[in-house]
Design an enzyme around this catalytic site. Structure first.
Site, PDB file in Angstrom:
ATOM      1  N   PRO A  16      43.659  57.990  42.830  1.00 48.06           N
ATOM      2  CA  PRO A  16      43.566  57.681  41.391  1.00 48.06           C
ATOM      3  C   PRO A  16      44.818  56.968  40.926  1.00 48.06           C
ATOM      4  O   PRO A  16      45.923  57.351  41.291  1.00 48.06           O
ATOM      5  CB  PRO A  16      43.478  59.082  40.752  1.00 48.06           C
ATOM      6  N   MET A  17      44.630  55.899  40.149  1.00 44.81           N
ATOM      7  CA  MET A  17      45.794  55.202  39.591  1.00 44.81           C
ATOM      8  C   MET A  17      45.486  54.768  38.166  1.00 44.81           C
ATOM      9  O   MET A  17      44.644  53.881  37.940  1.00 44.81           O
ATOM     10  CB  MET A  17      46.173  53.992  40.456  1.00 44.81           C
ATOM     11  N   GLN A  71      38.964  62.518  37.730  1.00 48.98           N
ATOM     12  CA  GLN A  71      40.180  63.327  37.637  1.00 48.98           C
ATOM     13  C   GLN A  71      40.518  63.646  36.190  1.00 48.98           C
ATOM     14  O   GLN A  71      40.538  62.750  35.345  1.00 48.98           O
ATOM     15  CB  GLN A  71      41.379  62.601  38.271  1.00 48.98           C
ATOM     16  N   CYS A 101      51.138  64.390  38.073  1.00 51.12           N
ATOM     17  CA  CYS A 101      51.722  63.365  37.202  1.00 51.12           C
ATOM     18  C   CYS A 101      53.092  63.818  36.688  1.00 51.12           C
ATOM     19  O   CYS A 101      53.215  64.871  36.063  1.00 51.12           O
ATOM     20  CB  CYS A 101      50.790  63.063  36.033  1.00 51.12           C
ATOM     21  N   LYS A 140      44.885  67.612  42.970  1.00 53.04           N
ATOM     22  CA  LYS A 140      45.857  66.672  43.542  1.00 53.04           C
ATOM     23  C   LYS A 140      47.233  67.070  43.048  1.00 53.04           C
ATOM     24  O   LYS A 140      47.464  67.153  41.837  1.00 53.04           O
ATOM     25  CB  LYS A 140      45.531  65.237  43.142  1.00 53.04           C
ATOM     26  N   GLY A 202      50.637  58.818  50.143  1.00 56.00           N
ATOM     27  CA  GLY A 202      51.988  58.312  50.015  1.00 56.00           C
ATOM     28  C   GLY A 202      52.392  57.305  51.069  1.00 56.00           C
ATOM     29  O   GLY A 202      52.379  57.591  52.263  1.00 56.00           O
ATOM     30  N   ASP A 203      52.687  56.088  50.595  1.00 53.14           N
ATOM     31  CA  ASP A 203      53.354  55.055  51.407  1.00 53.14           C
ATOM     32  C   ASP A 203      52.509  54.414  52.499  1.00 53.14           C
ATOM     33  O   ASP A 203      53.074  53.790  53.401  1.00 53.14           O
ATOM     34  CB  ASP A 203      54.644  55.606  52.038  1.00 53.14           C
ATOM     35  N   GLY A 224      47.008  54.516  47.521  1.00 51.57           N
ATOM     36  CA  GLY A 224      47.228  54.045  46.161  1.00 51.57           C
ATOM     37  C   GLY A 224      47.680  52.603  46.153  1.00 51.57           C
ATOM     38  O   GLY A 224      46.881  51.662  46.207  1.00 51.57           O
ATOM     39  N   ARG A 225      49.014  52.418  46.154  1.00 50.24           N
ATOM     40  CA  ARG A 225      49.556  51.063  45.991  1.00 50.24           C
ATOM     41  C   ARG A 225      49.112  50.122  47.102  1.00 50.24           C
ATOM     42  O   ARG A 225      48.962  48.925  46.870  1.00 50.24           O
ATOM     43  CB  ARG A 225      51.086  51.155  45.902  1.00 50.24           C
TER      44      ARG A 225
HETATM   45  C1  FMN Z   1      50.154  52.738  38.863  1.00 50.20           C
HETATM   46  C2  FMN Z   1      49.906  54.123  39.389  1.00 50.20           C
HETATM   47  C3  FMN Z   1      49.126  55.011  38.654  1.00 50.20           C
HETATM   48  C4  FMN Z   1      48.878  56.313  39.146  1.00 50.20           C
HETATM   49  N1  FMN Z   1      48.062  57.145  38.442  1.00 50.20           N
HETATM   50  C5  FMN Z   1      47.729  58.356  38.955  1.00 50.20           C
HETATM   51  C6  FMN Z   1      46.768  59.185  38.317  1.00 50.20           C
HETATM   52  O1  FMN Z   1      46.190  58.830  37.269  1.00 50.20           O
HETATM   53  N2  FMN Z   1      46.494  60.390  38.888  1.00 50.20           N
HETATM   54  C7  FMN Z   1      47.102  60.811  40.054  1.00 50.20           C
HETATM   55  O2  FMN Z   1      46.809  61.904  40.539  1.00 50.20           O
HETATM   56  N3  FMN Z   1      47.992  60.034  40.696  1.00 50.20           N
HETATM   57  C8  FMN Z   1      48.294  58.818  40.185  1.00 50.20           C
HETATM   58  N4  FMN Z   1      49.157  58.001  40.871  1.00 50.20           N
HETATM   59  C9  FMN Z   1      49.692  58.451  42.178  1.00 50.20           C
HETATM   60  C10 FMN Z   1      48.818  57.928  43.325  1.00 50.20           C
HETATM   61  O3  FMN Z   1      47.528  58.483  43.278  1.00 50.20           O
HETATM   62  C11 FMN Z   1      49.433  58.226  44.713  1.00 50.20           C
HETATM   63  O4  FMN Z   1      49.423  59.607  44.958  1.00 50.20           O
HETATM   64  C12 FMN Z   1      50.870  57.711  44.824  1.00 50.20           C
HETATM   65  O5  FMN Z   1      50.979  56.399  44.318  1.00 50.20           O
HETATM   66  C13 FMN Z   1      51.357  57.713  46.285  1.00 50.20           C
HETATM   67  O6  FMN Z   1      50.503  56.980  47.101  1.00 50.20           O
HETATM   68  P1  FMN Z   1      50.759  55.417  47.517  1.00 50.20           P
HETATM   69  O7  FMN Z   1      52.117  55.351  48.152  1.00 50.20           O
HETATM   70  O8  FMN Z   1      49.627  55.151  48.472  1.00 50.20           O
HETATM   71  O9  FMN Z   1      50.715  54.621  46.264  1.00 50.20           O
HETATM   72  C14 FMN Z   1      49.445  56.726  40.386  1.00 50.20           C
HETATM   73  C15 FMN Z   1      50.236  55.823  41.107  1.00 50.20           C
HETATM   74  C16 FMN Z   1      50.453  54.542  40.640  1.00 50.20           C
HETATM   75  C17 FMN Z   1      51.296  53.593  41.465  1.00 50.20           C
END
Ligand code: FMN
Length: 347
Positions: A16-17, A71, A101, A140, A202-203, A224-225
């Site tokens: 989720p983002m 979520q 969050c 989460k 993560g990452d 995510g990213r």
């Molecule tokens: C722009 C952005 C918005 C995010 N929004 C949420 C969210 O709404 N709910 C949540 O549980 N995590 C949120 N996250 C966290 C991501 O779900 C993820 O756990 C975190 O970015 C690490 O994973 P990654 O390195 O693959 O990005 C967000 C991350 C980013 C970068």
């Protein structure tokens, strides 16, 4: 793999983002394959219960996204249970609880990662929700609040006992925000310890990292990213997990993705009078002067994605700057056409 009664065709999922993983984006990623689960942007439990339009919009999804997890964030057990019932009535497959969050606006309301600071209360929230709905309730979380409180292993067990059907752990603390590295060793340890499926987050920016994480013991990987930079990453990881070479992605594929995203966004939020385009001719009231038009909303969405999508591309920074300057959708389409598809602008 199963989350409660919900069968996932792949262990790879879109994390989720907020602001990014809207229904249009999720659909496009899903169409490329390899995606076992999509999760909405976080939505306010309070907003759902009060029926606030904007909150309900964040929870919108389409059939092609199934299985879909919505979520929610909040801290009050009764409100969270009521929100879970609404999510169930909306037809979602899973309701997920945000305990990760770190943003003060959310955390100060006893929601998001601040729930991790009160494990008994957090488990109570999950128990209230699991009592109220038949669909799986998942959580989460982060590694903990800060280095002194890395309590994800304890809380994970507590929420499992409270009836959670799966958990996802982003291996950083709230204090870390996005600095440092995600602690996948901690995530794998939790996966070892629990009976329910554990997703790590993560990452992961390369498909091989996702496959490695999976073989290190987690049940699933949330990206995510990495998916904002490369929407094919889940499909490529699924290829590699099945001993196939990861599918190649051409510059043209990348351009088409952005154009398709614009097209899908043009069909979203069209009932919102604050976002209607001045060129629309339906019976709804037009956006008032000074209010954001629908076109402006789409442009902002492309700018937001563009800041991630252009990373690592040759000349990506030039494209990013040009996208941020573009004032109309026609200009944006021309830029994308010229950069990715070698098309001569038509306007
Ligand atoms: C722009 C952005 C918005 C995010 N929004 C949420 C969210 O709404 N709910 C949540 O549980 N995590 C949120 N996250 C966290 C991501 O779900 C993820 O756990 C975190 O970015 C690490 O994973 P990654 O390195 O693959 O990005 C967000 C991350 C980013 C970068």
């Amino acid at each position: 793999m199963k989350v409660g009664s919900v069968e996932l065709a792949s262990p790879f999922a879109i994390a989720p983002m907020a602001g990014m993983t809207d229904t249009a984006f999720r659909r496009l990623v899903k169409r490329h394959g390899g995606c076992g689960l999509v999760v909405t942007e976080m939505v306010s439990a309070e907003g759902l219960v009060r029926g606030i339009d904007r909150t309900l919009e964040y929870a919108e999804y389409t059939e092609e996204e199934r299985p879909i997890s919505i979520q929610v964030f909040g801290g009050d057990p009764n409100t969270m249970a009521a929100a879970a019932r609404i999510v169930e009535e909306m037809g979602a497959d899973i309701v997920d609880v945000n305990m990760g969050c770190p943003v003060p606006k959310i955390a100060k309301h006893n929601a998001g990662c601040s729930l991790m600071r009160e494990p008994a209360h957090a488990a109570g929230v999950i128990a209230a929700m699991t009592r109220s709905v038949k669909i799986p309730v998942t959580v989460k979380m982060r590694a903990g609040w800060n280095d002194g409180e890395r309590n994800a292993p304890t809380l994970a067990r507590m929420v499992e006992d409270a009836g959670a059907a799966a958990i996802a752990v982003h291996g950083r603390t709230a204090a870390q925000s996005y600095s440092g590295k995600a602690d996948w060793e901690l995530v794998s340890r939790i996966a070892d310890d629990l009976t329910i499926p554990v997703f790590g987050s993560g990452d992961c920016v390369e498909p091989e990292q996702m496959v490695e994480r999976l073989s290190a013991g987690v049940d699933g990987v949330l990206v995510g990213r990495g998916v904002l930079r490369n929407p094919w990453i889940l499909a490529q990881a699924a290829d590699m997990a099945a001993d196939r070479p990861p599918r190649p992605v051409t510059l043209e594929d990348r351009g088409r993705f952005l154009l398709d995203y614009i097209d899908l966004l043009m069909t979203e939020r069209v009932r919102d009078p604050h976002l209607r385009s001045e060129s629309d001719s339906a019976e709804l009231p037009l956006a008032k002067p000074g209010q954001r038009s629908h076109d402006r909303w789409v442009i902002n969405k492309i700018r937001a994605l563009g800041s991630w999508y252009t990373k690592g591309l040759e000349d990506g920074s030039h494209l990013r700057i040009a996208v941020n300057k573009a004032e109309s959708l026609a200009e944006l389409r021309d830029l994308i056409g010229a950069f990715f598809l070698a098309l001569t602008p038509i306007s």
